[in-house]
Structures are given as structure tokens and as C-alpha cells.
Enzyme design. Sequence first.
Site, PDB file in Angstrom:
ATOM      1  N   CYS A  76       0.845  -1.207   0.000  1.00 19.26           N
ATOM      2  CA  CYS A  76       0.000   0.000   0.000  1.00 19.26           C
ATOM      3  C   CYS A  76       0.879   1.255   0.000  1.00 19.26           C
ATOM      4  CB  CYS A  76      -0.923   0.037   1.213  1.00 19.26           C
ATOM      5  SG  CYS A  76      -2.014  -1.371   1.360  1.00 19.26           S
ATOM      6  N   MET A  77       2.045   1.155   0.655  1.00 21.54           N
ATOM      7  CA  MET A  77       2.965   2.299   0.686  1.00 21.54           C
ATOM      8  C   MET A  77       3.485   2.593  -0.722  1.00 21.54           C
ATOM      9  SD  MET A  77       2.843   3.047   3.866  1.00 21.54           S
ATOM     10  CE  MET A  77       1.154   2.499   3.722  1.00 21.54           C
TER      11      MET A  77
END
Lengths: 176, 127
Positions: A76-77
Site C-alpha cells: 500500500c505504501m
Amino acid sequence: MKRLVILSVGAVVTVPLLVFLAIGLQHDPRSIESPLIGKPAPPFALRDLDGNRVRLEDFRGRPVLVNFWATWCQPCMAEHGSFQEASRTLGDRVELLGVIYQDQPSMIRRFLAQRGEWGTTLIDPESKVAIAYGVYGVPESYLIDGDGVIVDKLTSPLVTANHVYGWLDQQHGLLR
Amino acid sequence: MRLTLLAIPLLCATAAAQEPQAPRMPPEDSETGINAMILIGEPKGTPLEGAELDRVAHEVAAVVRCPVCQGLSIADSPVDQAAAMRTEVRELLAAGFTPDQILDYFEPSYGEFIRLEPKPEGFNLLV
């Protein structure tokens, strides 16, 4: 004669099994197509980080990208920067909604203060929206057209803004 | 006087009949806007509570596959997603939805895969 019967029975049992296995082995066992594709997106009304109610139906008429994410999710980062860039480039041609998946609003606020925001960040108490969308884990992204129908689901991260544009435009023609 | 006394219960009964039935569950969850009734209609069972709710909730959770650890039911899985689904099962049972309705609630989102025991029909029956 007896041997022929045994061979025939063996073939009747074995051949369908081999065909079944051959078809099955071509599929990624972790990839299960969402039954929601082609169906109306489950309506929701979640609160953003400021407590405002945001309804999915408010965005009817333009495409919506719903991304489920969390600060503890490494892929997600990787997506964060691509959604920030896509948000700047696309403006209001598409609505980007980030639904928090099993994470603390305080962690999200701290993360967004450091890394910057994209779209609208929504809190999903008890993961009810994630369950309604059939989420298996994060990141997962759902693409909803202007009529409110889910046109696609991605379980892999959109690691560059070009991946976002490609998914929206080249694959689904939603930016025209 | 006697007529008045007779009329009071009659009036009460009429008022009760005209009073709209309060829904057993709000039309949508107040925090998320998710509405189970859109998918599975009105509750078909009796709202459960106490030990009966615990027992049936465990029975239902035991046949729902955990989407995260896919070999386990949500009753056995330790992950947060399974806990959230167990909560949802309890809420739906407490609102009067039946175990079959609850499986029908999860299935449109996850497919038949969400059932640990596939429906005994069609290709499943052949297998």
C-alpha cells in the site's frame, strides 16, 4: 475382453480428472475473480477523517476508484505515491476513495501528515464495507463506473501513476 | 359507562393494528451505510439472544470460510477480518436473519468459495 473393460473404466475415470487438473493448474490458486464485477457496487456511507459522511452515490456520473489500504501494508505504501500523482493529474475526472482497512485513524492521520494525502480517506468500522466488497486483504482496488457498476477489481498494487491511468483508461475507457 | 368500558379495549386494538410495525433492524448500518436487507431481504427468523445466539453464531461461523486464512473457518481463524465477520454474523442473527440468509449475505461478495461446505447441487454434486 475383461482387460478391455478395465481399461475403458479406467479411462472414463482418469481422463476427466486429468482434464479437470489441467484446467485447474492454469489458474493462480490465490486469484479468485470477484463475483461483484458487472454488478452494482454495494452502497456505503462512511465518515472521513474529519467526521463528514461520504456516500458512494454522491459520485454517481463519474468513475470512482475505491482503494482499501492500511499503514501496516507495505505494498500500500508503494501505491501511495501513484495515487497522489494520479489525484493531481486527474482532478475531478475520477473520484479516488481510500478506505482504511483494519487500522487506527490516529496511525492514518500521522502517516498522511508525513506523506501527504490523496483523494478522500474513509474509516470503515468493523470492516463492514470491506466485507460487502469481498476484500481478502490489502491493497485491493475496485473500479466503479459512472452508473455505479463495479467494472474491475485489482489485488495487485498500482505502483506508478501510469498503472492507474492504464487501468482507468486503456483497460476500461473511463477517462474519455 | 359500560359501553365506554367496552369501547376502550376495542379502540386500543384498532390503534395497535394501525400502528406501523417497527423494523427489527435499521434500514442501514448507521456507521457504514451498509444495508443487509438490500441483499437478503427482510429477516426470516426470530431475533436471537443470550446462549442461543452464542450457539447459533458459532455454528454459522464454523461453515463460513475465512477469506484471509482460506483453510480455516471464521470461527477458527485468529485474524481481524474473521473477527469482523463473526461480529457481523452475530448482529445479523440478533436482528432475526436466518443462518441460510447469512450465508446468502456473504456469497455475493466472495462467491460460493466463502462456504466451507459447497452447496450440494450441480457440478458440486457430481464431484
